[in-house]
Write an enzyme that holds these catalytic residues in place. Structure first.
Site, PDB file in Angstrom:
ATOM      1  N   GLY A  10       0.834  -1.226   0.000  1.00 54.75           N
ATOM      2  CA  GLY A  10       0.000   0.000   0.000  1.00 54.75           C
ATOM      3  C   GLY A  10       0.851   1.251   0.000  1.00 54.75           C
ATOM      4  N   GLY A  13      -0.562   4.701  -1.105  1.00 54.37           N
ATOM      5  CA  GLY A  13      -1.577   5.372  -0.297  1.00 54.37           C
ATOM      6  C   GLY A  13      -0.987   6.453   0.595  1.00 54.37           C
ATOM      7  N   GLN A  14      -1.882   7.121   1.346  1.00 54.57           N
ATOM      8  CA  GLN A  14      -1.453   8.216   2.241  1.00 54.57           C
ATOM      9  C   GLN A  14      -0.375   7.763   3.225  1.00 54.57           C
ATOM     10  OE1 GLN A  14      -3.991  11.106   4.957  1.00 54.57           O
ATOM     11  NE2 GLN A  14      -3.820   9.149   5.992  1.00 54.57           N
ATOM     12  N   THR A 127      -7.792  -0.834  12.756  1.00 54.11           N
ATOM     13  CA  THR A 127      -8.537   0.434  12.690  1.00 54.11           C
ATOM     14  C   THR A 127      -9.551   0.607  13.823  1.00 54.11           C
ATOM     15  OG1 THR A 127     -10.263   1.551  11.408  1.00 54.11           O
ATOM     16  CG2 THR A 127     -10.023  -0.781  11.010  1.00 54.11           C
ATOM     17  N   GLU A 129     -12.387   1.642  13.414  1.00 58.48           N
ATOM     18  CA  GLU A 129     -13.709   1.237  12.888  1.00 58.48           C
ATOM     19  C   GLU A 129     -14.155  -0.098  13.491  1.00 58.48           C
ATOM     20  OE1 GLU A 129     -15.901   2.762  10.555  1.00 58.48           O
ATOM     21  OE2 GLU A 129     -14.643   4.498  10.939  1.00 58.48           O
ATOM     22  N   TYR A 151     -15.887  -3.510   5.784  1.00 59.61           N
ATOM     23  CA  TYR A 151     -14.503  -3.056   5.992  1.00 59.61           C
ATOM     24  C   TYR A 151     -14.036  -3.418   7.402  1.00 59.61           C
ATOM     25  CZ  TYR A 151     -10.747   0.272   7.133  1.00 59.61           C
ATOM     26  OH  TYR A 151      -9.566   0.840   7.573  1.00 59.61           O
ATOM     27  N   LYS A 155     -11.250  -6.195   8.765  1.00 58.52           N
ATOM     28  CA  LYS A 155     -10.107  -5.733   9.565  1.00 58.52           C
ATOM     29  C   LYS A 155     -10.064  -6.456  10.925  1.00 58.52           C
ATOM     30  CE  LYS A 155      -7.854  -2.447   7.247  1.00 58.52           C
ATOM     31  NZ  LYS A 155      -6.412  -2.323   7.096  1.00 58.52           N
TER      32      LYS A 155
HETATM   33  P1  NDP Z   1      -5.163   4.505   1.259  1.00 55.66           P
HETATM   34  O1  NDP Z   1      -6.502   4.161   0.723  1.00 55.66           O
HETATM   35  O2  NDP Z   1      -4.603   5.852   0.987  1.00 55.66           O
HETATM   36  O3  NDP Z   1      -4.111   3.420   0.712  1.00 55.66           O
HETATM   37  C1  NDP Z   1      -4.440   2.071   0.575  1.00 55.66           C
HETATM   38  C2  NDP Z   1      -3.356   1.399  -0.241  1.00 55.66           C
HETATM   39  O4  NDP Z   1      -3.658   0.005  -0.396  1.00 55.66           O
HETATM   40  C3  NDP Z   1      -3.168   1.965  -1.653  1.00 55.66           C
HETATM   41  O5  NDP Z   1      -1.790   2.059  -1.900  1.00 55.66           O
HETATM   42  C4  NDP Z   1      -3.807   0.887  -2.535  1.00 55.66           C
HETATM   43  O6  NDP Z   1      -3.280   0.837  -3.833  1.00 55.66           O
HETATM   44  C5  NDP Z   1      -3.401  -0.356  -1.746  1.00 55.66           C
HETATM   45  N1  NDP Z   1      -4.141  -1.550  -2.149  1.00 55.66           N
HETATM   46  C6  NDP Z   1      -5.470  -1.723  -2.170  1.00 55.66           C
HETATM   47  N2  NDP Z   1      -5.767  -2.970  -2.583  1.00 55.66           N
HETATM   48  C7  NDP Z   1      -4.579  -3.604  -2.828  1.00 55.66           C
HETATM   49  C8  NDP Z   1      -4.211  -4.892  -3.277  1.00 55.66           C
HETATM   50  N3  NDP Z   1      -5.135  -5.803  -3.558  1.00 55.66           N
HETATM   51  N4  NDP Z   1      -2.887  -5.213  -3.387  1.00 55.66           N
HETATM   52  C9  NDP Z   1      -1.950  -4.291  -3.121  1.00 55.66           C
HETATM   53  N5  NDP Z   1      -2.235  -3.028  -2.700  1.00 55.66           N
HETATM   54  C10 NDP Z   1      -3.526  -2.700  -2.555  1.00 55.66           C
HETATM   55  O7  NDP Z   1      -5.200   4.218   2.828  1.00 55.66           O
HETATM   56  P2  NDP Z   1      -4.346   4.891   4.027  1.00 55.66           P
HETATM   57  O8  NDP Z   1      -2.962   5.102   3.580  1.00 55.66           O
HETATM   58  O9  NDP Z   1      -5.139   6.006   4.590  1.00 55.66           O
HETATM   59  O10 NDP Z   1      -4.399   3.732   5.116  1.00 55.66           O
HETATM   60  C11 NDP Z   1      -3.376   2.751   5.225  1.00 55.66           C
HETATM   61  C12 NDP Z   1      -3.901   1.553   5.980  1.00 55.66           C
HETATM   62  O11 NDP Z   1      -4.308   1.943   7.280  1.00 55.66           O
HETATM   63  C13 NDP Z   1      -5.112   0.883   5.338  1.00 55.66           C
HETATM   64  O12 NDP Z   1      -5.003  -0.496   5.573  1.00 55.66           O
HETATM   65  C14 NDP Z   1      -6.282   1.455   6.117  1.00 55.66           C
HETATM   66  O13 NDP Z   1      -7.397   0.570   6.081  1.00 55.66           O
HETATM   67  C15 NDP Z   1      -5.672   1.578   7.485  1.00 55.66           C
HETATM   68  N6  NDP Z   1      -6.250   2.615   8.338  1.00 55.66           N
HETATM   69  C16 NDP Z   1      -6.310   3.896   7.893  1.00 55.66           C
HETATM   70  C17 NDP Z   1      -6.828   4.886   8.695  1.00 55.66           C
HETATM   71  C18 NDP Z   1      -6.866   6.317   8.235  1.00 55.66           C
HETATM   72  O14 NDP Z   1      -7.543   7.109   8.895  1.00 55.66           O
HETATM   73  N7  NDP Z   1      -6.152   6.690   7.195  1.00 55.66           N
HETATM   74  C19 NDP Z   1      -7.349   4.582  10.051  1.00 55.66           C
HETATM   75  C20 NDP Z   1      -7.118   3.209  10.458  1.00 55.66           C
HETATM   76  C21 NDP Z   1      -6.612   2.264   9.616  1.00 55.66           C
HETATM   77  P3  NDP Z   1      -3.926   1.624  -5.088  1.00 55.66           P
HETATM   78  O15 NDP Z   1      -3.221   2.942  -5.123  1.00 55.66           O
HETATM   79  O16 NDP Z   1      -3.601   0.739  -6.243  1.00 55.66           O
HETATM   80  O17 NDP Z   1      -5.393   1.732  -4.810  1.00 55.66           O
HETATM   81  P1  GDP Z   2     -14.280   6.445   8.118  1.00 57.80           P
HETATM   82  O1  GDP Z   2     -14.360   6.840   9.555  1.00 57.80           O
HETATM   83  O2  GDP Z   2     -13.163   5.505   7.834  1.00 57.80           O
HETATM   84  O3  GDP Z   2     -15.564   5.964   7.559  1.00 57.80           O
HETATM   85  O4  GDP Z   2     -13.839   7.785   7.325  1.00 57.80           O
HETATM   86  P2  GDP Z   2     -14.651   8.776   6.372  1.00 57.80           P
HETATM   87  O5  GDP Z   2     -13.826  10.005   6.265  1.00 57.80           O
HETATM   88  O6  GDP Z   2     -15.049   8.114   5.100  1.00 57.80           O
HETATM   89  O7  GDP Z   2     -15.992   9.088   7.179  1.00 57.80           O
HETATM   90  C1  GDP Z   2     -15.971   9.663   8.474  1.00 57.80           C
HETATM   91  C2  GDP Z   2     -17.400   9.989   8.908  1.00 57.80           C
HETATM   92  O8  GDP Z   2     -17.911  11.049   8.102  1.00 57.80           O
HETATM   93  C3  GDP Z   2     -18.391   8.831   8.757  1.00 57.80           C
HETATM   94  O9  GDP Z   2     -19.162   8.748   9.919  1.00 57.80           O
HETATM   95  C4  GDP Z   2     -19.267   9.247   7.575  1.00 57.80           C
HETATM   96  O10 GDP Z   2     -20.614   8.776   7.626  1.00 57.80           O
HETATM   97  C5  GDP Z   2     -19.248  10.759   7.746  1.00 57.80           C
HETATM   98  N1  GDP Z   2     -19.599  11.467   6.499  1.00 57.80           N
HETATM   99  C6  GDP Z   2     -20.587  12.399   6.364  1.00 57.80           C
HETATM  100  N2  GDP Z   2     -20.661  12.800   5.102  1.00 57.80           N
HETATM  101  C7  GDP Z   2     -19.740  12.116   4.393  1.00 57.80           C
HETATM  102  C8  GDP Z   2     -19.361  12.148   3.022  1.00 57.80           C
HETATM  103  O11 GDP Z   2     -19.897  12.855   2.189  1.00 57.80           O
HETATM  104  N3  GDP Z   2     -18.304  11.328   2.664  1.00 57.80           N
HETATM  105  C9  GDP Z   2     -17.648  10.532   3.582  1.00 57.80           C
HETATM  106  N4  GDP Z   2     -16.615   9.792   3.192  1.00 57.80           N
HETATM  107  N5  GDP Z   2     -18.024  10.478   4.894  1.00 57.80           N
HETATM  108  C10 GDP Z   2     -19.050  11.272   5.287  1.00 57.80           C
END
Ligand code: NDP
Ligand code: GDP
Length: 343
Positions: A10, A13-14, A127, A129, A151, A155
């Protein structure tokens, strides 16, 4: 001495981008896993100026044979499993894909560590969640899980499986239960970035109204760059264990919007109730934000607020970035981003 090798799934990703930057500073060789895509997914690494400092391997974590080949190619010390279908809303539409990546993906990795080299350390991205429908004002490592989405269920499977492999096979495998963490690199579908980008466009007259869902949901929002350091700290700890990483403060989506509006110096007011609630610009009378049923979830996580005292006590970790600083950082970044987009 040869560099330690860290593998990040990943990496596009962020968190993957911030973690790669952090580990490069610590002198690791970083190998990043990316699944092939028609679009370039390297923009975050480029933004942090590290795209040429990591080795990218084309591997989908659902494909165990590709993972096995990769483990034979590199002498890996630490794995950070961040790959996931990470968007809760999407998981209701794609539950099977979500389970294959978020649950079976980590099982693939655990099986390879168990069979090939039990010294490899694993960090799993758990997470908040997973707490879902809880009855506690703060959630910590002892709070029961009650997942509210495919999701979160996937997890939770991953979380318990990591715990089980640690207990059964003596692996240094840990899960960080991270509460929501955001940044200018956050995906645009998540609510914080959706708001900062949407309001930046409205502020610069590039958009009329932003539509959102449940503005009364509350989250504990931290800054992603603070949180990736905790991932590394967990793998350096003597004893493998799971930790909550959070700020201990919780705000509603509405409060997040209000903080953005303050940051933009806009004079606004909320009017109406329920689906008719709206944010109005007092001067122009224009509707800046309205509510749209499409963005509500079949089952919601109403309130999250983390108790990170265990991480503070044992890892000496604590969050560094305040809520208002985080909001300002994201708004400023999106104002620049939108100006560049339309220049
Ligand atoms: P992002 O959605 O930004 O990144 C997810 C990454 O996973 C991307 O690089 C994506 O690649 C990759 N990916 C998805 N499916 C596959 C696959 N089948 N094989 C290989 N790579 C794959 O998420 P974040 O960086 O925000 O989060 C990182 C991790 O932390 C995640 O597991 C998330 O669930 C978990 N998390 C995040 C939180 C948050 O608030 N950010 C909170 C708690 C947990 P591609 O670019 O190709 O889509
Ligand atoms: P999550 O906590 O991983 O689901 O992160 P999100 O940023 O997707 O959502 C955080 C909260 O914002 C959740 O409770 C959503 O229901 C609420 N929410 C309200 N409006 C929106 C919307 O337009 N988009 C998303 N993504 N979330 C929303």
């Amino acid at each position: 001495m040869p560099k330690k090798i860290a593998l990040i799934t990943g990496i596009s990703g962020q968190d993957g981008a911030y973690l790669a930057k952090f580990l490069i500073k610590k002198n690791y060789q970083v190998i990043g896993l990316e699944r092939r895509s028609a679009r370039s997914t390297n923009w975050r690494l480029e933004k942090l100026n590290i795209a040429d400092k990591v080795i990218i391997e084309d591997v989908d974590i659902k494909e165990i044979n590709n993972l096995i080949r990769l483990f034979s190619k590199y002498k890996i010390s630490e794995i950070y499993n961040l790959a996931a279908q990470s968007f809760v809303q999407s998981s209701f539409y794609n539950p099977i894909e979500t389970a294959q990546v978020n649950a079976i993906g980590v099982l693939n990795i655990l099986e390879i560590i168990r069979n090939q080299n039990r010294k490899i350390k694993l960090y799993q991205a758990s997470t908040s969640e997973m707490f879902g429908k809880h009855d506690k004002s703060y959630q910590n490592e002892k709070t029961l899980f009650h997942p509210r989405s495919p999701y979160a269920s996937a997890k939770a499977f991953a979380h318990y499986t990591v715990q089980n492999y640690r207990e059964s096979f003596g692996l240094h495998a840990v899960s960080g239960i991270l509460f929501n963490h955001e940044s200018p690199l956050r995906g645009e579908e998540f609510i914080t970035r959706k708001i900062t980008l949407g309001l930046a466009k409205i502020f610069l007259n590039k958009k009329k109204t932003l539509k959102v869902g449940n503005i009364y949901a509350r989250r504990d929002w931290g800054f992603a760059e603070d949180y990736v350091e905790a991932m590394w700290m967990m793998l350096q700890a003597k004893k493998p264990d799971d930790y909550v990483i959070a700020t201990g403060k919780s705000y509603s989506v509405k409060q997040f919007i209000n903080e953005c509006v303050r940051s933009l110096n806009l004079k606004t007011k909320w009017v109406g109730k329920g689906l008719n609630e709206k944010l109005i610009n007092i001067k122009s009378k224009k509707i800046l934000i309205s509510i749209d049923k499409r963005f509500f979830r079949p089952s919601e996580v109403d309130n999250l607020k983390g108790d990170y005292s265990k991480a503070k006590r044992i890892l000496k970790w604590k969050p560094k970035t305040s809520f208002s600083k985080l909001v300002k950082m994201m708004i400023d970044s999106d104002l620049k981003f939108v100006k560049k987009l339309y220049q």
